[in-house]
Design a protein around this motif. Structure first.
Motif, short mmCIF file in Angstrom:
data_model
loop_
_atom_site.label_atom_id
_atom_site.label_comp_id
_atom_site.label_asym_id
_atom_site.label_seq_id
_atom_site.Cartn_x
_atom_site.Cartn_y
_atom_site.Cartn_z
N LYS A 10 0.84 -1.21 0.00
CA LYS A 10 0.00 0.00 0.00
C LYS A 10 0.87 1.25 0.00
N GLU A 11 1.94 1.23 0.77
CA GLU A 11 2.85 2.39 0.79
C GLU A 11 3.50 2.59 -0.58
N LEU A 12 3.88 1.51 -1.20
CA LEU A 12 4.47 1.60 -2.53
C LEU A 12 3.47 2.13 -3.56
N GLU A 13 2.22 1.71 -3.44
CA GLU A 13 1.19 2.22 -4.34
C GLU A 13 0.97 3.70 -4.12
N GLN A 14 0.96 4.14 -2.86
CA GLN A 14 0.77 5.56 -2.55
C GLN A 14 1.95 6.39 -3.08
N THR A 15 3.16 5.91 -2.86
CA THR A 15 4.32 6.65 -3.38
C THR A 15 4.31 6.69 -4.91
N LEU A 16 3.87 5.60 -5.51
CA LEU A 16 3.78 5.57 -6.98
C LEU A 16 2.75 6.57 -7.46
N GLU A 17 1.62 6.68 -6.77
CA GLU A 17 0.59 7.66 -7.13
C GLU A 17 1.12 9.08 -7.00
N LEU A 23 4.82 13.87 -11.72
CA LEU A 23 5.21 13.76 -13.12
C LEU A 23 4.21 14.49 -14.02
N LYS A 24 2.92 14.36 -13.73
CA LYS A 24 1.89 15.05 -14.52
C LYS A 24 2.05 16.56 -14.40
N GLN A 25 2.29 17.04 -13.17
CA GLN A 25 2.46 18.48 -12.97
C GLN A 25 3.70 18.99 -13.70
N ASP A 26 4.80 18.25 -13.58
CA ASP A 26 6.03 18.65 -14.25
C ASP A 26 5.88 18.60 -15.76
N SER A 27 5.19 17.60 -16.26
CA SER A 27 5.02 17.49 -17.70
C SER A 27 4.18 18.65 -18.23
N GLN A 28 3.21 19.12 -17.46
CA GLN A 28 2.41 20.27 -17.89
C GLN A 28 3.29 21.51 -18.00
N VAL A 29 4.18 21.69 -17.04
CA VAL A 29 5.09 22.83 -17.09
C VAL A 29 6.00 22.72 -18.32
#
Length: 108
Positions: A10-17, A23-29
């Protein structure tokens, strides 16, 4: 042990999210910056083409007017007369200058 593995997954899934969100925010920039750079390049190319187009039109007009004129007899005659008059004026000027410099050399 099973519970520890479930917690860890669960921790790994949360960190992946979270990483995906960053990544989405950086890609928008990056997309915005890339889009602005692309737009600037397009505007630069367009403006250069427009400036060259104006210069081409002007040069075409000059070439067309030059072609219409052609060579004329009076144009060359005018040029030759101009240079002859310059030569005569120079000779008279030199004679007057020499006469002012050496007034004693003139015969009486």
């Amino acid at each position: 042990m099973k519970e520890d593995l479930l917690k860890q997954s669960k921790e790994l899934e949360q960190t992946l999210e979270k990483q995906l969100q960053f990544l989405k925010q950086d890609s928008q920039v990056y997309l915005k910056v890339g889009g602005l750079a692309l737009l600037g390049g397009v505007l630069a190319v367009y403006s250069i083409q427009q400036l060259k187009g104006k210069n081409k039109k002007k040069s075409l007009k000059k070439k067309k007017s030059a072609k219409k004129k052609g060579y004329s007899f009076f144009g060359t005659l005018r040029s030759r007369l101009f240079w002859m008059l310059i030569d005569i004026g120079k000779a008279r000027f030199m004679n007057n200058l020499m006469a002012k410099v050496d007034p004693g050399d003139e015969p009486k």
